[in-house]
Design an enzyme around this catalytic site. Structure first.
Site, short mmCIF file in Angstrom:
data_model
loop_
_atom_site.label_atom_id
_atom_site.label_comp_id
_atom_site.label_asym_id
_atom_site.label_seq_id
_atom_site.Cartn_x
_atom_site.Cartn_y
_atom_site.Cartn_z
N ARG A 55 4.83 35.27 -60.79
CA ARG A 55 5.12 34.67 -62.10
C ARG A 55 4.43 35.47 -63.20
NH1 ARG A 55 2.40 30.21 -64.09
NH2 ARG A 55 2.39 29.20 -62.06
N TYR A 108 20.48 36.91 -84.71
CA TYR A 108 21.16 36.48 -83.49
C TYR A 108 21.22 34.94 -83.44
CZ TYR A 108 22.18 36.01 -78.53
OH TYR A 108 22.75 35.68 -77.33
N ASP A 179 13.78 42.99 -83.50
CA ASP A 179 14.73 42.99 -82.38
C ASP A 179 15.49 44.32 -82.45
OD1 ASP A 179 17.03 42.74 -80.77
OD2 ASP A 179 17.20 40.58 -81.13
N LYS A 204 21.63 44.03 -72.54
CA LYS A 204 22.59 44.88 -73.22
C LYS A 204 22.47 46.33 -72.71
CE LYS A 204 23.33 40.98 -75.16
NZ LYS A 204 22.69 40.49 -76.37
#
Ligand SMILES: *Cc1c(COP(=O)(O)O)cnc(C)c1O
Length: 388
Positions: A55, A108, A179, A204
């Protein structure tokens, strides 16, 4: 022989994976064991870097983080299970109740929901500004905690002058987060321009094969350590080792893929500019883009995502239904060409619909120009225009 050259970074890992293995190893394990009480205690005390639990850290995920950190010229990086995981960790690790965020319009849509619907529950407010107008952004900075940029913005591709804004933000004690999913670290490195944190939806171009959802945040050692202790470990949006392996595989070809996306997108954009059914093309690589000069100054190139507006009386549905190579779908960055009509975004019921809020034209159509032959892609667009 270590190198600063992007293509060498992408293709060459040295003996990173052990046993002279050339390709990465998938460390598909939830935990790592210890040889003794003393070794385990020392690790928990932070005295060595033995892996503990996936994790937090995992060697395959670490290899992905280190490669992207090299590309972004960042001190450190942390991967997440999605771009939104990366965005929320970058933002949450820097705000508390009472803070104000300045964010660019046309951000976004799910980031918009984070700012408008989620963060207000914790007393954090957000003001949206026209990122193309640096004076307007700077005028709002005093007293803010964080400046959130996405350059270019979603759907309408408005650029921000990152160097100027990051500098003005820093002088007022405001952190800048960028971003950088569209440009990738190959075409823009926001940290070099003074940003504090940069993030990507690795779903992406970094992955590049439409088979992974992932994200990554990059910045100083301290900033990354902070979001690892809390946002990664407590909120738990960690990347899986297998997806990290797919990303390492995708990264190998990032530079050659991007060159082709850029070349074909430029050909498609030029075709669109000349077509009578098109009123506007949003692609900063074109010399007619209103921010082309800024683009040339801060970016080394475009990628393959662009949009255009159909003339008012043209039917978006007739046009997109006629396309054969461009498939209808959200997302972008993979090998295959995709089309996303903004009008479908308006169908989303939420009162906090980003497309409505920012008045994205309903005639706008976004294209992801994939790796097919550009002549075929242009023929596909031409025959769809002929149906109008
Ligand atoms: C897709 C996207 C995101 C979100 O990434 P996910 O991996 O889908 O969570 C964030 N920013 C931009 C610009 C995007 O296009």
């Amino acid at each position: 022989m270590p190198s600063d050259h992007v293509d060498t970074i992408l293709a060459h890992d040295g003996d990173f994976y052990g046993h002279h293995s050339l390709a990465p190893t998938v460390h598909q394990t939830s935990l790592f064991t210890f040889d003794s009480f003393e070794e385990m205690r020392a690790t928990v005390a932070g005295e060595n870097d033995h892996y503990i639990y996936s994790r937090g850290h995992n060697p395959t995920v670490r290899a992905f983080e280190e490669k992207v950190a090299q590309l972004e010229r960042a001190d450190d990086a942390r991967a997440f299970s999605s771009g939104m995981g990366a965005i929320s960790a970058a933002v949450l690790s820097n705000v508390k109740a009472g803070d104000r965020i300045i964010c660019v319009r046309n951000v976004y849509p799910d980031a918009y929901k984070l700012f408008t619907q989620f963060l207000p529950r914790f007393g954090v407010t957000t003001e949206f500004v026209d990122g193309a107008n640096s004076d307007e952004v700077v005028a709002c900075l005093s007293g803010a905690r964080l400046l959130y940029l996405e350059s270019p913005t979603s759907l309408v591709f408005e650029l921000q002058d990152i160097a100027t804004l990051a500098h003005e933000a820093k002088s007022r004690g405001v952190l800048t987060v960028v971003d950088n999913s569209w440009a990738t670290p190959l075409h823009l490195q926001p940290l070099k321009h003074g940003a504090d944190l940069v993030l990507h939806s690795a779903s992406k171009y970094l992955g590049g094969h439409s088979d992974v959802i992932a994200g990554i945040v990059l910045g100083s050692k301290e900033a990354i350590a902070r979001l690892t202790t809390f946002e990664l470990m407590i909120l738990g949006a960690k990347l899986s080792p297998f997806e990290a392996w797919l990303l390492l595989r995708g990264l190998r070809t990032l530079s050659v893929r991007l060159e082709r996306h850029r070349y074909s997108a430029t050909a498609v954009a030029s075709f669109l500019c000349d077509h009578p059914a098109v009123t506007k093309v949003h692609f900063p690589e074109l010399s007619c883009h209103p921010q082309h000069t800024l683009f040339r100054q801060q970016y080394t190139g475009a990628s393959g995502l662009l949009s255009f507006q159909l003339k008012e009386d043209a039917s978006v549905s007739t046009f997109v239904n006629a396309l054969r190579l461009f498939r209808l779908g959200v997302s972008w960055g993979g090998y295959e060409s995709l089309v996303y009509p903004a009008a479908v975004g308006y169908a989303a019921s939420s009162a906090q619909n980003a497309l409505r809020a920012f008045m994205v034209p309903q005639s706008l159509v976004r294209l992801h120009v994939g790796l097919e032959d550009p002549e075929d892609l242009i023929s596909d667009l031409r025959q769809a225009f002929d149906r109008l």
